[in-house]
Write a protein that holds these residues in place. Structure first.
Motif, PDB file in Angstrom:
ATOM      1  N   GLN A 143       0.813  -1.209   0.000  1.00  0.00           N
ATOM      2  CA  GLN A 143       0.000   0.000   0.000  1.00  0.00           C
ATOM      3  C   GLN A 143       0.850   1.264   0.000  1.00  0.00           C
ATOM      4  OE1 GLN A 143      -3.361   0.088  -0.565  1.00  0.00           O
ATOM      5  NE2 GLN A 143      -2.887  -2.072  -0.980  1.00  0.00           N
ATOM      6  N   LYS A 144       2.002   1.236   0.664  1.00  0.00           N
ATOM      7  CA  LYS A 144       2.927   2.382   0.619  1.00  0.00           C
ATOM      8  C   LYS A 144       3.497   2.555  -0.795  1.00  0.00           C
ATOM      9  CE  LYS A 144       2.763   3.659   4.961  1.00  0.00           C
ATOM     10  NZ  LYS A 144       2.156   4.962   5.357  1.00  0.00           N
ATOM     11  N   ALA A 145       3.791   1.436  -1.451  1.00  0.00           N
ATOM     12  CA  ALA A 145       4.266   1.508  -2.834  1.00  0.00           C
ATOM     13  C   ALA A 145       3.195   2.113  -3.730  1.00  0.00           C
ATOM     14  CB  ALA A 145       4.671   0.125  -3.333  1.00  0.00           C
ATOM     15  N   ALA A 146       1.939   1.724  -3.504  1.00  0.00           N
ATOM     16  CA  ALA A 146       0.827   2.274  -4.291  1.00  0.00           C
ATOM     17  C   ALA A 146       0.711   3.775  -4.077  1.00  0.00           C
ATOM     18  CB  ALA A 146      -0.478   1.582  -3.904  1.00  0.00           C
ATOM     19  N   GLU A 147       0.894   4.212  -2.843  1.00  0.00           N
ATOM     20  CA  GLU A 147       0.819   5.648  -2.535  1.00  0.00           C
ATOM     21  C   GLU A 147       1.951   6.406  -3.224  1.00  0.00           C
ATOM     22  OE1 GLU A 147       0.631   8.523   1.448  1.00  0.00           O
ATOM     23  OE2 GLU A 147       0.452   6.337   1.655  1.00  0.00           O
ATOM     24  N   ALA A 148       3.126   5.797  -3.266  1.00  0.00           N
ATOM     25  CA  ALA A 148       4.269   6.439  -3.933  1.00  0.00           C
ATOM     26  C   ALA A 148       4.004   6.617  -5.429  1.00  0.00           C
ATOM     27  CB  ALA A 148       5.536   5.609  -3.712  1.00  0.00           C
ATOM     28  N   TYR A 149       3.451   5.590  -6.072  1.00  0.00           N
ATOM     29  CA  TYR A 149       3.081   5.711  -7.485  1.00  0.00           C
ATOM     30  C   TYR A 149       2.054   6.838  -7.674  1.00  0.00           C
ATOM     31  CZ  TYR A 149       5.230   1.388  -9.354  1.00  0.00           C
ATOM     32  OH  TYR A 149       6.101   0.412  -9.802  1.00  0.00           O
ATOM     33  N   GLN A 150       1.067   6.881  -6.785  1.00  0.00           N
ATOM     34  CA  GLN A 150       0.039   7.923  -6.866  1.00  0.00           C
ATOM     35  C   GLN A 150       0.667   9.311  -6.769  1.00  0.00           C
ATOM     36  OE1 GLN A 150      -3.582   7.740  -7.075  1.00  0.00           O
ATOM     37  NE2 GLN A 150      -3.289   9.927  -7.390  1.00  0.00           N
ATOM     38  N   ASN A 151       1.634   9.475  -5.875  1.00  0.00           N
ATOM     39  CA  ASN A 151       2.282  10.772  -5.670  1.00  0.00           C
ATOM     40  C   ASN A 151       2.988  11.261  -6.923  1.00  0.00           C
ATOM     41  OD1 ASN A 151       1.448  10.804  -3.016  1.00  0.00           O
ATOM     42  ND2 ASN A 151       3.411  10.145  -2.168  1.00  0.00           N
ATOM     43  N   VAL A 152       3.596  10.354  -7.672  1.00  0.00           N
ATOM     44  CA  VAL A 152       4.427  10.751  -8.819  1.00  0.00           C
ATOM     45  C   VAL A 152       3.657  10.689 -10.139  1.00  0.00           C
ATOM     46  CG1 VAL A 152       6.512  10.224 -10.158  1.00  0.00           C
ATOM     47  CG2 VAL A 152       6.546  10.067  -7.644  1.00  0.00           C
ATOM     48  N   TYR A 153       2.887   9.628 -10.349  1.00  0.00           N
ATOM     49  CA  TYR A 153       2.194   9.450 -11.621  1.00  0.00           C
ATOM     50  C   TYR A 153       0.785  10.040 -11.609  1.00  0.00           C
ATOM     51  CZ  TYR A 153       5.859   6.388 -13.448  1.00  0.00           C
ATOM     52  OH  TYR A 153       7.051   5.886 -13.910  1.00  0.00           O
ATOM     53  N   GLY A 154       0.319  10.423 -10.412  1.00  0.00           N
ATOM     54  CA  GLY A 154      -1.033  10.978 -10.321  1.00  0.00           C
ATOM     55  C   GLY A 154      -2.111   9.961 -10.567  1.00  0.00           C
ATOM     56  N   LYS A 155      -1.762   8.689 -10.418  1.00  0.00           N
ATOM     57  CA  LYS A 155      -2.719   7.620 -10.689  1.00  0.00           C
ATOM     58  C   LYS A 155      -2.376   6.415  -9.827  1.00  0.00           C
ATOM     59  CE  LYS A 155      -4.173   7.218 -14.836  1.00  0.00           C
ATOM     60  NZ  LYS A 155      -4.337   6.952 -16.279  1.00  0.00           N
ATOM     61  N   LEU A 190      11.891   9.307  -8.730  1.00  0.00           N
ATOM     62  CA  LEU A 190      11.032  10.042  -7.793  1.00  0.00           C
ATOM     63  C   LEU A 190      10.099   9.102  -7.036  1.00  0.00           C
ATOM     64  CD1 LEU A 190      10.124  13.156  -9.974  1.00  0.00           C
ATOM     65  CD2 LEU A 190      11.406  13.196  -7.811  1.00  0.00           C
ATOM     66  N   THR A 191       9.583   8.088  -7.703  1.00  0.00           N
ATOM     67  CA  THR A 191       8.678   7.140  -7.047  1.00  0.00           C
ATOM     68  C   THR A 191       9.407   6.353  -5.963  1.00  0.00           C
ATOM     69  OG1 THR A 191       7.397   6.928  -9.089  1.00  0.00           O
ATOM     70  CG2 THR A 191       7.075   5.228  -7.417  1.00  0.00           C
ATOM     71  N   ILE A 192      10.607   5.918  -6.262  1.00  0.00           N
ATOM     72  CA  ILE A 192      11.401   5.191  -5.265  1.00  0.00           C
ATOM     73  C   ILE A 192      11.702   6.082  -4.063  1.00  0.00           C
ATOM     74  CG2 ILE A 192      13.648   4.107  -4.840  1.00  0.00           C
ATOM     75  CD1 ILE A 192      13.492   3.276  -7.901  1.00  0.00           C
ATOM     76  N   CYS A 193      12.075   7.333  -4.319  1.00  0.00           N
ATOM     77  CA  CYS A 193      12.336   8.278  -3.223  1.00  0.00           C
ATOM     78  C   CYS A 193      11.081   8.493  -2.385  1.00  0.00           C
ATOM     79  CB  CYS A 193      12.831   9.616  -3.774  1.00  0.00           C
ATOM     80  SG  CYS A 193      14.475   9.563  -4.533  1.00  0.00           S
ATOM     81  N   PHE A 222       8.622   6.390  -1.978  1.00  0.00           N
ATOM     82  CA  PHE A 222       8.414   5.148  -1.213  1.00  0.00           C
ATOM     83  C   PHE A 222       9.270   5.149   0.037  1.00  0.00           C
ATOM     84  CE2 PHE A 222       9.583   0.638  -0.423  1.00  0.00           C
ATOM     85  CZ  PHE A 222       8.321   0.165  -0.074  1.00  0.00           C
ATOM     86  N   PHE A 223      10.554   5.524  -0.109  1.00  0.00           N
ATOM     87  CA  PHE A 223      11.442   5.593   1.062  1.00  0.00           C
ATOM     88  C   PHE A 223      10.878   6.553   2.114  1.00  0.00           C
ATOM     89  CE2 PHE A 223      15.574   4.473  -1.452  1.00  0.00           C
ATOM     90  CZ  PHE A 223      15.116   3.184  -1.592  1.00  0.00           C
ATOM     91  N   GLU A 224      10.393   7.695   1.671  1.00  0.00           N
ATOM     92  CA  GLU A 224       9.847   8.688   2.604  1.00  0.00           C
ATOM     93  C   GLU A 224       8.597   8.162   3.302  1.00  0.00           C
ATOM     94  OE1 GLU A 224      10.783  11.561   3.714  1.00  0.00           O
ATOM     95  OE2 GLU A 224      12.501  12.039   2.424  1.00  0.00           O
TER      96      GLU A 224
END
Length: 455
Positions: free
Chosen positions: A378-390, A444-447, A449-451
């Motif tokens: 779920q954190k990975a999904a949130e990271a994708y959402q933050n960068v790709y807007g989806k 950016l997505t990996i960064c 996710f780390f955050e």
């Protein structure tokens, strides 16, 4: 613009040029003439990890190709991420189908073309650049990070499982992150939460002590090819179901939520048929959708058959031996070695009269599944959402990456597959490439996710 985004924008050309350096190294693990090139690639990555600020960097020699380890462990109360990737690549044949040389990286249409561009040097490099970008723009990482990078993934990772087992404490972490998969489509991220396992067998069937003249013996003795076809036909019923006793005993059916997710992918079967030049998609079990059959159902395939005369012209013989290669794709909960034994037993029991058979058991790889509602997923999904807007789609992958299950079992932690490749990037084929749009977005997505997981 954040410090991180500004740093990436400033260094975009430099980052791509460094990736080109790595892609120029012909690190083909399967070919002995490239043994030194694989070593060169390992040394290049180790040097890069040292230069970006990683510590305890090691190039660990094996009986095959090296494993690279590195870490940065300065966040006492934060989780530890273990990043896995591989720097070896597939052979390049057929070379004449490449538009530009496979080890001379070329940018066309905002894509970088080279062997290893998407599988897996390009995707691995995203993690190296994410760590560098955070350390140089902010002076620290939000989490602890370890790298475990190998040079034998394309030949089945023969030495990594033992290394994982022998170094559990050294590799201990809270999550393993792997970028060696793809997104669903351009601009549509995906998280692969399941991989099928694999097992392989070979069967040899023998009749007389030599090939026989079909005029002298035809109609009176057994033909090895005929008997092998008869035997192999017994492996499936008329509805495409595998006809081996207990083959499906451990298969877990999809949940309703998973079925909904699969439908939401909107797989266009007409497009698939058109792209493959087929009139229908009727392989496998008839009671399941095409999407289910290629991802969440087990299979048994005859990959090759040979026997008798195969040269030009005609030779009127009755062959005395015939052979076939068989592989299975297996789903979560199935045990590859158990399935091998079940198939072997079936072949021996159904062998026709008048022949002897020998079944040899070959490679295996375990299936893998991480629950979609896992916190790390779920954190990975949130990271994708933050960068790709989806939000990403969740998908089961029909293929196998056996080492994923090895990490899961050896370290007993979740494994998150965060892919940044795109379908159609020709991994393992001529003109392999990686879309540069996903180069910066991937970092950016990996960064992100780390955050997100530091909290």
């Amino acid at each position: 613009m954040s410090q991180l985004a500004e740093f990436l924008a400033t260094n975009q050309n430099k980052n791509v040029e460094e990736l080109k350096e790595l892609l120029r190294i012909p690190s083909i693990s399967a070919q002995s003439e490239h043994k030194e090139d694989v070593q060169t690639a390992a040394s290049w990555i180790a040097d890069k990890l040292k230069n970006i600020g990683m510590e305890h960097v090691e190039v660990i020699q094996t009986e095959g190709h090296p494993i690279i380890y590195a870490d940065w462990l300065h966040q006492e109360n934060a989780p530890t991420v273990l990043v896995y990737g591989h720097y070896d690549v597939q052979p390049v044949d057929p070379v004449h189908l490449w538009e530009t040389p496979p080890f001379e990286p070329t940018i066309r249409d905002e894509k970088i073309f080279a062997r290893g561009a998407t599988d897996d040097k390009g995707q691995l490099f995203l993690h190296i650049k994410a760590v560098e970008s955070l350390l140089k723009s902010e002076g620290k990482l939000p989490v602890n990070v370890k790298f475990c990078i190998e040079g034998e993934e394309e030949i089945g990772s023969p030495h990594l499982p033992a290394y994982l087992t022998d170094n559990k404490e050294k590799l201990s972490c809270d999550v393993v992150v792997i970028s060696d998969s793809d997104m669903w489509d351009k601009g549509v991220p995906a998280i692969t939460y399941s991989l099928r396992g694999l097992c392989a067998l070979e069967v040899s069937l023998h009749t007389a002590n030599t090939d026989l003249h079909s005029g002298s013996y035809g109609g009176g003795v057994q033909n090895a090819n005929h008997l092998l076809v008869q035997l192999l036909s017994s492996l499936h019923d008329t509805n495409g179901k595998v006809n081996v006793a207990h083959f499906y005993d451990d298969v877990v059916e999809l949940t309703e939520f998973e079925k909904e997710q699969m439908k939401a992918l909107g797989l266009d079967e007409e497009k698939v048929k058109e792209s493959l030049g087929l009139t229908d998609l009727t392989g496998g079990e008839k009671d399941y959708s095409y999407a289910e059959r290629i991802s969440s159902r087990p299979t048994l395939e005859i990959n090759g058959m040979w026997g008798g005369f195969q040269g030009e012209g005609t030779k009127t013989v009755i062959p005395n031996e015939a052979h076939a290669k068989i592989t299975c794709r297996l789903v979560n909960n199935q045990q590859p070695k158990k399935i091998q034994e079940l198939i072997k037993k079936h072949l021996e029991e159904f062998a026709p009269k008048g022949c002897t058979i020998k079944v040899s058991l070959q490679d295996t790889g375990n299936p893998f599944l991480t629950p979609i509602d896992s916190p790390m997923i779920q954190k990975a999904a949130e990271a994708y959402q933050n960068v790709y807007g989806k939000s990403p789609v969740y998908k089961r992958e029909g293929g196998s990456i056996p080492i994923v299950s090895d990490f899961n079992q050896a370290l007993n932690v979740p494994v998150v597959l965060m892919g940044f490749g795109l379908p159609g990037e020709n991994l393992h084929a001529p003109n392999e490439h990686f879309h540069l749009e996903n180069f910066n977005k991937g970092i950016l997505t990996i960064c992100s996710f780390f955050e997100l997981i530091k909290k």
